[in-house]
Design a protein around this motif. Structure first.
Motif, PDB file in Angstrom:
ATOM      1  N   ALA A  38       0.818  -1.214   0.000  1.00 14.16           N
ATOM      2  CA  ALA A  38       0.000   0.000   0.000  1.00 14.16           C
ATOM      3  C   ALA A  38       0.849   1.260   0.000  1.00 14.16           C
ATOM      4  O   ALA A  38       0.355   2.347  -0.296  1.00 14.16           O
ATOM      5  CB  ALA A  38      -0.933   0.008   1.213  1.00 14.16           C
ATOM      6  N   SER A  39       2.127   1.137   0.321  1.00 10.76           N
ATOM      7  CA  SER A  39       3.031   2.284   0.302  1.00 10.76           C
ATOM      8  C   SER A  39       3.513   2.622  -1.097  1.00 10.76           C
ATOM      9  O   SER A  39       4.157   3.656  -1.293  1.00 10.76           O
ATOM     10  CB  SER A  39       4.246   2.008   1.202  1.00 10.76           C
TER      11      SER A  39
ATOM     12  N   PRO B 189       2.013   3.774  -3.870  1.00 11.19           N
ATOM     13  CA  PRO B 189       1.668   5.087  -4.436  1.00 11.19           C
ATOM     14  C   PRO B 189       2.547   6.211  -3.921  1.00 11.19           C
ATOM     15  O   PRO B 189       2.947   7.100  -4.678  1.00 11.19           O
ATOM     16  CB  PRO B 189       0.207   5.281  -3.997  1.00 11.19           C
ATOM     17  N   LEU B 190       2.856   6.179  -2.619  1.00  9.76           N
ATOM     18  CA  LEU B 190       3.678   7.236  -2.041  1.00  9.76           C
ATOM     19  C   LEU B 190       5.099   7.189  -2.605  1.00  9.76           C
ATOM     20  O   LEU B 190       5.681   8.225  -2.953  1.00  9.76           O
ATOM     21  CB  LEU B 190       3.708   7.096  -0.519  1.00  9.76           C
TER      22      LEU B 190
ATOM     23  N   ALA C 213      -0.945  10.828  -2.545  1.00 10.81           N
ATOM     24  CA  ALA C 213      -0.452   9.455  -2.473  1.00 10.81           C
ATOM     25  C   ALA C 213      -0.401   8.967  -1.034  1.00 10.81           C
ATOM     26  O   ALA C 213      -0.708   7.804  -0.737  1.00 10.81           O
ATOM     27  CB  ALA C 213       0.929   9.357  -3.112  1.00 10.81           C
TER      28      ALA C 213
ATOM     29  N   SER D 128      -2.461   5.835   0.450  1.00 13.34           N
ATOM     30  CA  SER D 128      -1.775   4.756   1.165  1.00 13.34           C
ATOM     31  C   SER D 128      -2.411   4.500   2.527  1.00 13.34           C
ATOM     32  O   SER D 128      -2.592   3.345   2.929  1.00 13.34           O
ATOM     33  CB  SER D 128      -0.282   5.091   1.329  1.00 13.34           C
TER      34      SER D 128
ATOM     35  N   SER E 163      -3.314   2.593  -7.419  1.00 12.43           N
ATOM     36  CA  SER E 163      -2.988   1.361  -6.711  1.00 12.43           C
ATOM     37  C   SER E 163      -3.909   1.167  -5.518  1.00 12.43           C
ATOM     38  O   SER E 163      -4.177   0.040  -5.097  1.00 12.43           O
ATOM     39  CB  SER E 163      -1.527   1.390  -6.230  1.00 12.43           C
ATOM     40  N   GLY E 164      -4.401   2.279  -4.982  1.00 17.91           N
ATOM     41  CA  GLY E 164      -5.312   2.188  -3.849  1.00 17.91           C
ATOM     42  C   GLY E 164      -6.662   1.598  -4.206  1.00 17.91           C
ATOM     43  O   GLY E 164      -7.437   1.243  -3.310  1.00 17.91           O
TER      44      GLY E 164
ATOM     45  N   SER F 251      -0.028  -3.849  -5.332  1.00 17.58           N
ATOM     46  CA  SER F 251      -1.027  -4.188  -4.321  1.00 17.58           C
ATOM     47  C   SER F 251      -1.727  -5.507  -4.548  1.00 17.58           C
ATOM     48  O   SER F 251      -2.819  -5.713  -4.044  1.00 17.58           O
ATOM     49  CB  SER F 251      -2.077  -3.082  -4.214  1.00 17.58           C
TER      50      SER F 251
END
Length: 315
Positions: free
Chosen positions: A107-108, A110-111, A133, A137, A250-251, A307
């Motif tokens: 989940a990290s 995107p950041l 982002a 996340s 991605s989230g 993800s």
């Protein structure tokens, strides 16, 4: 009247969301193959995907430039990092940690992409996109939940994150000349060969005969929907949105996975899951609101596999 750029942005958002929804469908499927010889099944999945991509490219008359020189090394790095080593890290990770722990690590993504993508192109990350982002996340973490783990599980979770980021960054030097179709095709067949060798070594040469009808159906779904279709949709979206904004989607994966579980007869998500879905939506709103004010500077590709780790991922 909407500008050409705004129409392209909306189309890119639709492509990215659809691609990530395809990836999210792998969660329910992955839960049906936990007893199958995983590496052998993955090899079959990527081989089928490569054949499908080659066929569709021929029908659609999509150019498939031949890699040359160092491009082969970049493609091997993409396949080895994001497809092969990612799978090894997930398989080993769930032996020490709950699947949610691995999912939270991914989940990290995107950041990381919001920061690393622009830096690779020589520009500064857009603060609003980085903020968005981070919000996405956090929302993905809420959807996926926490989970029990040990030190080894945390190490494998970190490796999952690094290999997923590697999948993205190693594709940057070749995507421009080769295009999304050729990059997708070559990474899938390279991964198929590598996973077949790994399957023969770890699971034995007769592992293919242990795949049952349900396993074969799962492999077909993963090849068609989660690999071939999702790859093309995602890379097409990247060309329209750039890394920072596309990475936000991605989230969507854990959100789709949560909804898919309900459709398949699972329990209604807990309140924290609904809160996470709202947070993801807020993050997407922040990112695209900023994009209307500042044009996204980066055009590097986030991963179509991000993800997928929830529920013993099968990317």
């Amino acid at each position: 009247m909407a500008t050409t750029e705004s129409r392209s942005s909306r189309a890119g958002a639709l492509l990215a969301a659809t691609g990530m929804a395809c990836v999210g469908s792998s969660v329910a499927v992955s839960q049906t193959i936990v007893d199958a010889p995983l590496f052998t099944l993955q090899a079959l999945r990527y081989a089928l995907a490569a054949v499908l991509l080659l066929t569709l490219a021929a029908v659609a008359r999509r150019p498939l430039p031949r890699p040359r020189g160092r491009e082969w090394l970049w493609l091997a790095g993409v396949a080895g990092s994001g497809l092969v080593l990612f799978n090894v890290a997930v398989v080993r990770g769930v032996e020490h940690a709950e699947p949610a722990v691995i999912g939270v690590a991914v989940a990290s993504v995107p950041l990381v992409l919001a920061v690393a993508g622009p830096l690779l192109s020589g520009s500064r990350p857009a603060p609003a996109v980085v903020l968005a982002a981070g919000v996405v996340s956090v929302g993905a973490v809420l959807v996926q939940g926490g989970g029990r783990t040990d030190a080894a599980g945390l190490g494998w979770a970190l490796l999952v994150l690094l290999t997923e980021v590697g999948f993205t960054l190693l594709a940057v030097p070749v995507l421009g000349r080769l295009g999304p179709w050729a990059v997708s095709l070559h990474t899938t067949w390279i991964a198929a060969v590598a996973l077949l060798a790994l399957g023969i070594t770890v699971e034995g040469p007769g592992a293919m005969t242990r795949l049952g009808p349900d396993d074969l159906l799962a492999a077909v779904h993963l090849a068609v929907v989660v690999t071939a279709l999702a790859f093309v949709l995602w890379y097409s979206a990247v060309g329209r949105l750039g890394a920072g904004r596309a990475g936000l989607f991605s989230g969507v994966v854990p959100v789709t996975a949560a909804g898919g579980g309900v459709l398949l007869g699972g329990p209604v998500p807990a309140p924290t899951v609904w809160l996470g879905i709202l947070v993801v939506a807020a993050g997407l709103g922040i990112g695209f609101g900023a994009a209307r004010r500042v044009r996204s500077p980066a055009r590097t590709p986030p991963s179509p596999c991000a993800s997928v780790a929830v529920g013993r991922a099968v990317t």
